[in-house]
Design an enzyme around this catalytic site. Structure first.
Site, short mmCIF file in Angstrom:
data_model
loop_
_atom_site.label_atom_id
_atom_site.label_comp_id
_atom_site.label_asym_id
_atom_site.label_seq_id
_atom_site.Cartn_x
_atom_site.Cartn_y
_atom_site.Cartn_z
N PRO A 1 15.47 -38.22 22.87
CA PRO A 1 15.36 -39.06 21.61
C PRO A 1 16.28 -38.14 20.54
CG PRO A 1 13.52 -38.76 22.50
CD PRO A 1 14.25 -38.13 23.44
N SER B 1 18.52 -32.99 15.84
CA SER B 1 19.52 -33.46 16.61
C SER B 1 20.92 -33.16 15.78
CB SER B 1 19.76 -34.85 17.15
OG SER B 1 18.46 -35.26 17.54
N TYR C 1 29.45 -32.97 27.64
CA TYR C 1 30.87 -32.45 27.68
C TYR C 1 31.46 -33.66 28.61
CZ TYR C 1 35.32 -29.92 28.53
OH TYR C 1 36.54 -29.96 28.68
N LYS D 1 21.74 -26.70 43.37
CA LYS D 1 22.35 -27.92 43.56
C LYS D 1 22.16 -28.42 45.03
CE LYS D 1 25.71 -27.73 39.90
NZ LYS D 1 27.05 -28.21 39.45
N CYS E 1 38.09 -27.29 39.36
CA CYS E 1 38.01 -26.80 38.02
C CYS E 1 38.62 -27.91 37.12
CB CYS E 1 38.93 -25.63 37.94
SG CYS E 1 38.57 -24.14 38.74
N PRO F 1 24.50 -33.77 14.17
CA PRO F 1 25.32 -34.79 13.59
C PRO F 1 26.29 -35.25 14.75
CG PRO F 1 25.24 -32.86 12.14
CD PRO F 1 24.71 -32.40 13.39
N PRO G 1 21.23 -25.91 34.02
CA PRO G 1 19.76 -25.55 33.91
C PRO G 1 19.01 -26.87 34.01
CG PRO G 1 20.89 -24.68 31.82
CD PRO G 1 21.88 -25.53 32.69
N ALA H 1 19.36 -40.61 27.37
CA ALA H 1 19.52 -39.23 26.47
C ALA H 1 17.95 -39.01 25.71
CB ALA H 1 20.50 -39.30 25.35
N1 NAP Z 1 33.98 -27.80 37.51
C1 NAP Z 1 33.94 -27.14 36.19
O1 NAP Z 1 34.90 -26.62 35.96
C2 NAP Z 1 33.01 -27.46 35.57
C3 NAP Z 1 33.04 -27.09 34.03
C4 NAP Z 1 31.86 -27.48 33.32
C5 NAP Z 1 30.73 -28.27 33.70
N2 NAP Z 1 30.72 -28.51 35.22
C6 NAP Z 1 29.51 -29.15 35.69
O2 NAP Z 1 29.65 -30.72 35.18
C7 NAP Z 1 28.11 -30.87 34.87
C8 NAP Z 1 27.83 -31.41 33.68
O3 NAP Z 1 28.00 -30.18 32.74
P1 NAP Z 1 28.40 -30.27 31.02
O4 NAP Z 1 28.90 -28.84 30.57
O5 NAP Z 1 29.19 -31.58 30.67
O6 NAP Z 1 27.02 -30.37 30.46
P2 NAP Z 1 26.38 -30.52 29.07
O7 NAP Z 1 27.67 -31.11 28.14
O8 NAP Z 1 25.94 -29.10 28.59
O9 NAP Z 1 24.93 -31.39 28.75
C9 NAP Z 1 24.96 -32.47 29.24
C10 NAP Z 1 23.72 -33.33 28.45
O10 NAP Z 1 22.50 -33.17 29.17
C11 NAP Z 1 21.50 -33.17 28.21
N3 NAP Z 1 20.58 -32.19 28.29
C12 NAP Z 1 20.80 -30.76 27.78
N4 NAP Z 1 19.53 -30.06 27.75
C13 NAP Z 1 18.67 -30.78 28.30
C14 NAP Z 1 17.36 -30.70 28.58
N5 NAP Z 1 16.80 -29.51 28.39
N6 NAP Z 1 16.45 -31.64 29.24
C15 NAP Z 1 17.18 -32.85 29.25
N7 NAP Z 1 18.77 -32.96 29.05
C16 NAP Z 1 19.22 -32.09 28.38
C17 NAP Z 1 22.16 -33.34 26.83
O11 NAP Z 1 22.25 -34.53 26.33
P3 NAP Z 1 20.79 -35.42 25.22
O12 NAP Z 1 20.68 -34.35 24.40
O13 NAP Z 1 21.53 -36.84 24.83
O14 NAP Z 1 20.01 -35.34 26.36
C18 NAP Z 1 23.41 -32.84 27.08
O15 NAP Z 1 24.43 -33.29 26.12
C19 NAP Z 1 27.30 -29.81 35.51
O16 NAP Z 1 26.99 -30.17 36.96
C20 NAP Z 1 28.34 -28.60 35.44
O17 NAP Z 1 28.13 -27.56 36.23
C21 NAP Z 1 31.73 -28.13 35.79
#
Ligand code: NAP
Length: 318
Positions: free
Chosen positions: A40, A45, A18, A137, A158, A47, A91, A38
């Site tokens: 593989p 995976s 995201y 963290k 946020c 689409p 996670p 990323a």
């Molecule tokens: N402040 C706020 O309002 C707010 C809101 C949302 C998130 N956040 C923070 O923003 C950060 C990013 O969050 P996000 O929601 O953007 O993350 P996300 O979309 O859930 O995940 C990011 C990427 O991490 C990889 N990933 C997922 N599971 C994995 C695993 N088991 N092993 C290795 N790689 C994995 C995947 O990429 P690949 O499949 O390509 O490897 C996924 O697309 C976090 O620190 C979160 O706490 C903050």
């Protein structure tokens, strides 16, 4: 300074996610050579991920496929870049130790930004379920410092679109809106594209080395009630407000299973207590002071975007 000389090679972990997708696009937009590490592509995976990687490649991004525990592969790619940004999901926060170890071995990284982008965890404390998450963290921060890696920690507060989707539910048919507590607590929001652009700037800025940077735009500090009223004005609708009292939320933090208990404690702290609305000192770093020329998106403008083409809700952060 020669413009090209100020360009970096940036690798983004979690770049297909995201926040990561915004980050990759901002890095390209600001002219940096961009890499994504990323997992593989497999027959399982989505689409979406396959399309996204093709789009990245067409934009000139080098996509490196690897797992977080493939140490040699990670060291090899880190030796080709200067800056490492992690936007791995919650996670995977502890797994960033693999990145830290590879950065130490590679020895050339000028800046590491671990996956944070939310509350400032060394400044605030929360109810136990959220506190337990933030401890993970904090552990990563302490490992970065112990390894002597140059860092920047980002407190983005946020995410704008993420929380508009959560609070106002613009994708659903509904007559009511849930208000946590009185709804009067002021909350700082930052729109995702700004988070990404600020982060790429912060990662390349000598003033932010080994510092915490806060994203806090004056026009984007709003209460839930103010946000709902703005939305009502734009949509021409009136929503019934259903209040969840503080005591009820606290009980939910004690009784709900993980990860819903984390979400409840986060909501309690941010929207009921207004914990994110603290003063930022003159000697602290805040992006609207660091980059006064950056025209950030206001929440008012973001709601206009939602009226026309609402950004899709993200998968839950916890
Ligand atoms: N402040 C706020 O309002 C707010 C809101 C949302 C998130 N956040 C923070 O923003 C950060 C990013 O969050 P996000 O929601 O953007 O993350 P996300 O979309 O859930 O995940 C990011 C990427 O991490 C990889 N990933 C997922 N599971 C994995 C695993 N088991 N092993 C290795 N790689 C994995 C995947 O990429 P690949 O499949 O390509 O490897 C996924 O697309 C976090 O620190 C979160 O706490 C903050």
């Amino acid at each position: 300074m020669d413009k090209e000389a100020s360009k970096s090679k940036i690798i983004i972990f979690g770049g297909s996610g995201y926040l990561g997708t915004y980050m990759v696009k901002a890095s390209i937009k600001l002219g940096h050579q961009t890499f994504v590490y990323a997992r593989p592509i497999t027959p399982q995976s989505s689409p979406h991920k396959i399309r996204l990687h093709n789009e990245f490649r067409s934009l000139g991004v080098t996509v490196v496929e690897g797992e977080l525990d493939e140490h040699e592969k990670m060291v090899a790619i880190l030796r080709r870049v200067d800056i490492v940004i992690s936007s791995l999901p919650f996670p995977q926060v502890p797994d960033q130790i693999h990145i830290i170890e590879a950065i130490k071995v590679a020895g050339n990284i000028k800046r590491f930004l671990p996956s944070e982008f939310g509350v400032e965890e060394d400044r605030l404390s929360f109810l136990p379920p959220f506190e337990a998450c933030l401890d993970k963290k904090r552990k990563i921060r302490r490992a970065v410092e112990a390894y002597g890696i140059p860092y920047t920690y980002v407190s983005a507060n946020c995410f704008g679109a993420y929380f508009v989707n959560f609070l106002l539910r613009p994708h659903e048919e509904h007559e009511d809106i849930t208000v946590y507590g009185s709804g009067e607590a002021k909350v700082p929001f930052t729109c995702e594209e700004d988070i990404a652009e600020y982060t790429i700037q912060v990662a390349n800025d000598s003033r932010t080395c080994n510092r915490i940077v806060f994203y806090r735009m004056a026009k984007n500090v709003l209460s839930q009630i103010e946000l709902i009223s703005l939305w009502e004005k734009k949509t021409g609708r009136i929503f019934k407000r259903t209040h969840v009292p503080e005591e009820e939320l606290v009980k939910l933090t004690e009784n709900l299973p993980f990860p819903d208990n984390v979400r409840a404690s986060l909501i309690h702290s941010i929207f009921v207590k207004g914990d994110l609305n603290y003063d930022i000192g003159e000697n602290e770093l805040e992006t609207s002071r660091l980059y006064p020329d950056h025209k950030y998106t206001t929440m008012d403008q973001l709601l206009d975007i939602f009226l026309i083409d609402p950004p899709k809700p993200a998968v839950a952060a916890f």
